[in-house]
Enzyme design. Structure first.
Site, PDB file in Angstrom:
ATOM      1  CD  GLN A  81      -1.640   2.392   1.148  1.00 56.69           C
ATOM      2  OE1 GLN A  81      -1.637   2.956   0.035  1.00 56.69           O
ATOM      3  NE2 GLN A  81      -1.280   3.022   2.245  1.00 56.69           N
ATOM      4  CB  SER A 123      10.246   4.061   1.184  1.00 55.10           C
ATOM      5  OG  SER A 123       9.848   5.401   1.079  1.00 55.10           O
ATOM      6  CD  GLU A 125       6.922   9.224   3.847  1.00 56.07           C
ATOM      7  OE1 GLU A 125       7.342   9.900   2.893  1.00 56.07           O
ATOM      8  OE2 GLU A 125       6.137   9.661   4.704  1.00 56.07           O
ATOM      9  CE1 TYR A 147       4.605   2.990   1.469  1.00 60.06           C
ATOM     10  CE2 TYR A 147       6.069   4.816   2.019  1.00 60.06           C
ATOM     11  CZ  TYR A 147       5.745   3.732   1.213  1.00 60.06           C
ATOM     12  OH  TYR A 147       6.578   3.386   0.170  1.00 60.06           O
ATOM     13  NE  ARG A 182       4.954   8.356  -8.203  1.00 57.26           N
ATOM     14  CZ  ARG A 182       5.179   7.762  -7.044  1.00 57.26           C
ATOM     15  NH1 ARG A 182       4.693   6.560  -6.788  1.00 57.26           N
ATOM     16  NH2 ARG A 182       5.921   8.347  -6.125  1.00 57.26           N
TER      17      ARG A 182
HETATM   18  P1  NAP Z   1       2.359   1.259  -6.958  1.00 58.71           P
HETATM   19  O1  NAP Z   1       2.318   1.781  -8.356  1.00 58.71           O
HETATM   20  O2  NAP Z   1       1.391   1.781  -5.961  1.00 58.71           O
HETATM   21  O3  NAP Z   1       2.165  -0.357  -7.070  1.00 58.71           O
HETATM   22  C1  NAP Z   1       1.896  -1.124  -5.940  1.00 58.71           C
HETATM   23  C2  NAP Z   1       1.699  -2.576  -6.365  1.00 58.71           C
HETATM   24  O4  NAP Z   1       1.478  -3.375  -5.199  1.00 58.71           O
HETATM   25  C3  NAP Z   1       0.515  -2.829  -7.299  1.00 58.71           C
HETATM   26  O5  NAP Z   1       0.906  -3.743  -8.295  1.00 58.71           O
HETATM   27  C4  NAP Z   1      -0.515  -3.468  -6.371  1.00 58.71           C
HETATM   28  O6  NAP Z   1      -1.396  -4.351  -7.034  1.00 58.71           O
HETATM   29  C5  NAP Z   1       0.397  -4.270  -5.461  1.00 58.71           C
HETATM   30  N1  NAP Z   1      -0.215  -4.673  -4.196  1.00 58.71           N
HETATM   31  C6  NAP Z   1      -0.729  -3.869  -3.238  1.00 58.71           C
HETATM   32  N2  NAP Z   1      -1.157  -4.595  -2.205  1.00 58.71           N
HETATM   33  C7  NAP Z   1      -0.932  -5.909  -2.508  1.00 58.71           C
HETATM   34  C8  NAP Z   1      -1.173  -7.150  -1.845  1.00 58.71           C
HETATM   35  N3  NAP Z   1      -1.769  -7.198  -0.651  1.00 58.71           N
HETATM   36  N4  NAP Z   1      -0.784  -8.299  -2.450  1.00 58.71           N
HETATM   37  C9  NAP Z   1      -0.213  -8.272  -3.676  1.00 58.71           C
HETATM   38  N5  NAP Z   1       0.014  -7.129  -4.346  1.00 58.71           N
HETATM   39  C10 NAP Z   1      -0.342  -5.963  -3.782  1.00 58.71           C
HETATM   40  O7  NAP Z   1       3.806   1.416  -6.335  1.00 58.71           O
HETATM   41  P2  NAP Z   1       5.218   1.782  -7.041  1.00 58.71           P
HETATM   42  O8  NAP Z   1       5.352   3.250  -7.129  1.00 58.71           O
HETATM   43  O9  NAP Z   1       5.390   0.921  -8.219  1.00 58.71           O
HETATM   44  O10 NAP Z   1       6.233   1.339  -5.888  1.00 58.71           O
HETATM   45  C11 NAP Z   1       6.721  -0.001  -5.813  1.00 58.71           C
HETATM   46  C12 NAP Z   1       7.242  -0.276  -4.413  1.00 58.71           C
HETATM   47  O11 NAP Z   1       8.297   0.622  -4.104  1.00 58.71           O
HETATM   48  C13 NAP Z   1       6.215  -0.083  -3.299  1.00 58.71           C
HETATM   49  O12 NAP Z   1       6.522  -1.033  -2.285  1.00 58.71           O
HETATM   50  C14 NAP Z   1       6.490   1.308  -2.773  1.00 58.71           C
HETATM   51  O13 NAP Z   1       6.075   1.439  -1.439  1.00 58.71           O
HETATM   52  C15 NAP Z   1       8.000   1.355  -2.922  1.00 58.71           C
HETATM   53  N6  NAP Z   1       8.606   2.665  -3.119  1.00 58.71           N
HETATM   54  C16 NAP Z   1       8.137   3.468  -4.109  1.00 58.71           C
HETATM   55  C17 NAP Z   1       8.773   4.680  -4.344  1.00 58.71           C
HETATM   56  C18 NAP Z   1       8.306   5.606  -5.441  1.00 58.71           C
HETATM   57  O14 NAP Z   1       8.672   6.776  -5.412  1.00 58.71           O
HETATM   58  N7  NAP Z   1       7.567   5.112  -6.429  1.00 58.71           N
HETATM   59  C19 NAP Z   1       9.872   5.065  -3.551  1.00 58.71           C
HETATM   60  C20 NAP Z   1      10.317   4.197  -2.559  1.00 58.71           C
HETATM   61  C21 NAP Z   1       9.690   2.987  -2.353  1.00 58.71           C
HETATM   62  P3  NAP Z   1      -2.839  -3.897  -7.589  1.00 58.71           P
HETATM   63  O15 NAP Z   1      -2.603  -3.448  -9.012  1.00 58.71           O
HETATM   64  O16 NAP Z   1      -3.614  -5.160  -7.490  1.00 58.71           O
HETATM   65  O17 NAP Z   1      -3.351  -2.806  -6.691  1.00 58.71           O
HETATM   66  N1  GDD Z   2      -0.103  13.350  -3.215  1.00 57.09           N
HETATM   67  C1  GDD Z   2      -0.112  14.682  -3.063  1.00 57.09           C
HETATM   68  N2  GDD Z   2      -1.207  15.398  -3.487  1.00 57.09           N
HETATM   69  N3  GDD Z   2       0.954  15.272  -2.505  1.00 57.09           N
HETATM   70  C2  GDD Z   2       0.942  16.623  -2.390  1.00 57.09           C
HETATM   71  C3  GDD Z   2      -0.130  17.402  -2.822  1.00 57.09           C
HETATM   72  C4  GDD Z   2      -1.265  16.756  -3.387  1.00 57.09           C
HETATM   73  O1  GDD Z   2      -2.254  17.373  -3.778  1.00 57.09           O
HETATM   74  N4  GDD Z   2       0.160  18.712  -2.592  1.00 57.09           N
HETATM   75  C5  GDD Z   2       1.372  18.746  -2.028  1.00 57.09           C
HETATM   76  N5  GDD Z   2       1.852  17.474  -1.894  1.00 57.09           N
HETATM   77  C6  GDD Z   2       3.133  17.097  -1.280  1.00 57.09           C
HETATM   78  C7  GDD Z   2       2.986  16.065  -0.149  1.00 57.09           C
HETATM   79  O2  GDD Z   2       2.559  16.717   1.057  1.00 57.09           O
HETATM   80  C8  GDD Z   2       4.411  15.526  -0.094  1.00 57.09           C
HETATM   81  O3  GDD Z   2       5.204  16.361   0.725  1.00 57.09           O
HETATM   82  C9  GDD Z   2       4.910  15.637  -1.542  1.00 57.09           C
HETATM   83  O4  GDD Z   2       3.957  16.459  -2.231  1.00 57.09           O
HETATM   84  C10 GDD Z   2       5.041  14.304  -2.271  1.00 57.09           C
HETATM   85  O5  GDD Z   2       3.850  13.572  -2.116  1.00 57.09           O
HETATM   86  P1  GDD Z   2       3.576  12.216  -2.947  1.00 57.09           P
HETATM   87  O6  GDD Z   2       3.802  12.435  -4.387  1.00 57.09           O
HETATM   88  O7  GDD Z   2       2.230  11.722  -2.507  1.00 57.09           O
HETATM   89  O8  GDD Z   2       4.759  11.249  -2.487  1.00 57.09           O
HETATM   90  P2  GDD Z   2       5.385  10.906  -1.048  1.00 57.09           P
HETATM   91  O9  GDD Z   2       6.718  11.579  -0.980  1.00 57.09           O
HETATM   92  O10 GDD Z   2       4.436  11.135   0.046  1.00 57.09           O
HETATM   93  O11 GDD Z   2       5.568   9.329  -1.156  1.00 57.09           O
HETATM   94  C11 GDD Z   2       6.110   8.732  -2.335  1.00 57.09           C
HETATM   95  O12 GDD Z   2       7.509   8.618  -2.211  1.00 57.09           O
HETATM   96  C12 GDD Z   2       7.956   7.730  -1.169  1.00 57.09           C
HETATM   97  C13 GDD Z   2       9.492   7.770  -1.196  1.00 57.09           C
HETATM   98  O13 GDD Z   2       9.934   8.884  -0.483  1.00 57.09           O
HETATM   99  C14 GDD Z   2       5.425   7.372  -2.515  1.00 57.09           C
HETATM  100  O14 GDD Z   2       5.799   6.842  -3.782  1.00 57.09           O
HETATM  101  C15 GDD Z   2       5.865   6.388  -1.463  1.00 57.09           C
HETATM  102  O15 GDD Z   2       5.349   5.085  -1.774  1.00 57.09           O
HETATM  103  C16 GDD Z   2       7.408   6.343  -1.471  1.00 57.09           C
HETATM  104  O16 GDD Z   2       7.891   5.420  -0.522  1.00 57.09           O
END
Ligand code: NAP
Ligand code: GDD
Length: 326
Positions: A81, A123, A125, A147, A182
């Site tokens: 999640q 992450s 985070e 998270y 994304r």
């Molecule tokens: P995302 O687009 O939200 O994809 C999440 C995936 O997890 C989806 O395929 C979802 O499947 C699956 N999933 C969720 N709950 C599950 C469950 N209970 N069992 C099996 N599958 C489940 O995330 P992402 O951006 O690709 O990120 C990939 C990973 O990296 C995540 O763990 C995220 O927390 C981590 N991460 C992301 C970032 C970033 O900036 N993108 C940075 C650091 C870490 P469904 O399609 O079925 O919902």
């Molecule tokens: N989503 C969102 N929506 N964020 C907003 C908004 C809005 O309307 N306005 C401002 N923000 C600010 C949030 O408060 C946060 O500080 C920043 O934009 C980034 O938000 P997100 O894009 O939702 O990402 P995140 O940094 O909280 O989390 C993402 O990055 C993590 C790695 O640092 C996610 O991909 C996490 O899964 C990942 O681990």
């Protein structure tokens, strides 16, 4: 032919990683959850070349069965999640997926084949209210959301299974990475999709929360390459993956509106209800270890990333029949 199993294959990173591994000649398996409607949009173009196992991070037997079916050499745990605001409204479910789910998968690996190499999606985070800048592999964690807390658990259980059972388990501490794939609720895509909709006359304004937050944003296609590199090393270790640059949300907004030729002031509003209960104000990573040991470098800079995402959203909406405005 090496075999890999990806949890979260239907997500942003899963789709890029599947492409990368197929290009490298892997047999690629994806874990998918059962749903009344399939959500394979991001991997539709790869579907014929992939294998699927139905499983869920909440269900240990299904993970064991997926490993027995796929017989992977490498497992990439990308499922979670992953949307931070939802972790305040669904904190227990977030912990079940994002924290305990990692233990379920590690236990399944131990039972089925402890020689499997394991990647955990940790992450930035986890750094939360940062205790030093820039953040590296040695920076202590101070998570600021349910998270972030769940990811700290996932991180340390990965380290613990490496140390307890000698598993080849690595944690990639990845900073924010984005792309045209994304999810629409994350701020980069919310902005680029919002800008494209305004440009096409489909919306008049975009409502955001905290514009002062700073993030280290890179391109997802680059970051999945770092994941693969971690599992090809002689020793399992943890790595920070980041660009080393930080920008405000305001700068992201300005760049996106400028790129579309729109006046930011005429279209952006803020809403206090979008401010988080606890914010991560500043993230900026130090990718020195990944550069040195993995030979990894980002190929897309921040401006290039914003342009790529705005262009992709404009193209998608033009295809859907919108009409541009100046
Ligand atoms: P995302 O687009 O939200 O994809 C999440 C995936 O997890 C989806 O395929 C979802 O499947 C699956 N999933 C969720 N709950 C599950 C469950 N209970 N069992 C099996 N599958 C489940 O995330 P992402 O951006 O690709 O990120 C990939 C990973 O990296 C995540 O763990 C995220 O927390 C981590 N991460 C992301 C970032 C970033 O900036 N993108 C940075 C650091 C870490 P469904 O399609 O079925 O919902
Ligand atoms: N989503 C969102 N929506 N964020 C907003 C908004 C809005 O309307 N306005 C401002 N923000 C600010 C949030 O408060 C946060 O500080 C920043 O934009 C980034 O938000 P997100 O894009 O939702 O990402 P995140 O940094 O909280 O989390 C993402 O990055 C993590 C790695 O640092 C996610 O991909 C996490 O899964 C990942 O681990």
């Amino acid at each position: 032919m090496p075999r890999a199993l990806i949890t979260g294959i239907t997500g942003q990173d899963g789709s890029y990683l599947a492409e990368l591994l197929l290009d490298k000649g892997y047999e690629v398996w994806g874990v998918v959850r059962r749903a009344s409607t399939e959500s394979y949009e991001r991997i539709e173009h790869l579907r014929d070349r992939l294998h699927f196992a139905q499983a869920d991070l909440l269900d240990q037997p299904s993970l064991t069965a997926a490993l027995q079916q796929a017989e992977p050499d490498e497992v990439y745990n990308l499922a979670a999640q992953s949307f931070v605001p939802t972790s305040w409204t669904q904190p227990v479910l977030t912990a079940e997926f994002t924290a305990v789910g990692v233990t379920r998968l590690l236990e399944a690996i131990r039972q089925v084949n402890p020689a499997i190499r394991f990647y955990q999606a940790s992450s930035s985070e986890m750094f939360g209210r940062v205790l030093e800048t820039p953040q590296s592999e040695d920076t202590p964690f101070y998570p600021r959301s349910p998270y972030g807390v769940a990811k700290v658990y996932g991180h340390y259980i990965t380290v613990n299974y490496r140390e307890s059972y000698d598993l080849f388990a690595c944690s990639g501490i990845l900073f924010n990475h984005e792309s045209p794939r994304r999810g629409l609720e994350f701020v980069t895509r919310k902005v680029t999709n919002g800008v494209a909709r305004i440009k096409m006359g489909l919306d008049d304004h975009l409502t955001l929360g905290n514009l002062d937050a700073r993030r280290d944003w890179g391109f997802a296609g680059d970051y999945v390459d770092a994941m693969w590199r971690m599992l090809q090393q002689d020793e399992p270790e943890d790595y920070v993956v980041a660009t080393g640059e930080t920008h405000t949300v305001e700068r992201l907004v300005q760049l996106a509106f400028d790129h579309a030729g729109l006046d930011r002031d005429a279209h952006v509003r803020t809403d206090p209800s979008l401010i988080r209960p606890a914010e991560v104000d500043l993230l900026v990573g130090d990718p020195a270890k990944a550069k040195e040991k993995l030979g990894w470098e980002p190929s897309v800079d921040f401006e290039g990333l914003v342009r790529m995402m705005v262009d992709a959203d404009l193209e998608r909406l033009s295809g859907a029949g919108g009409a541009t405005r100046g």
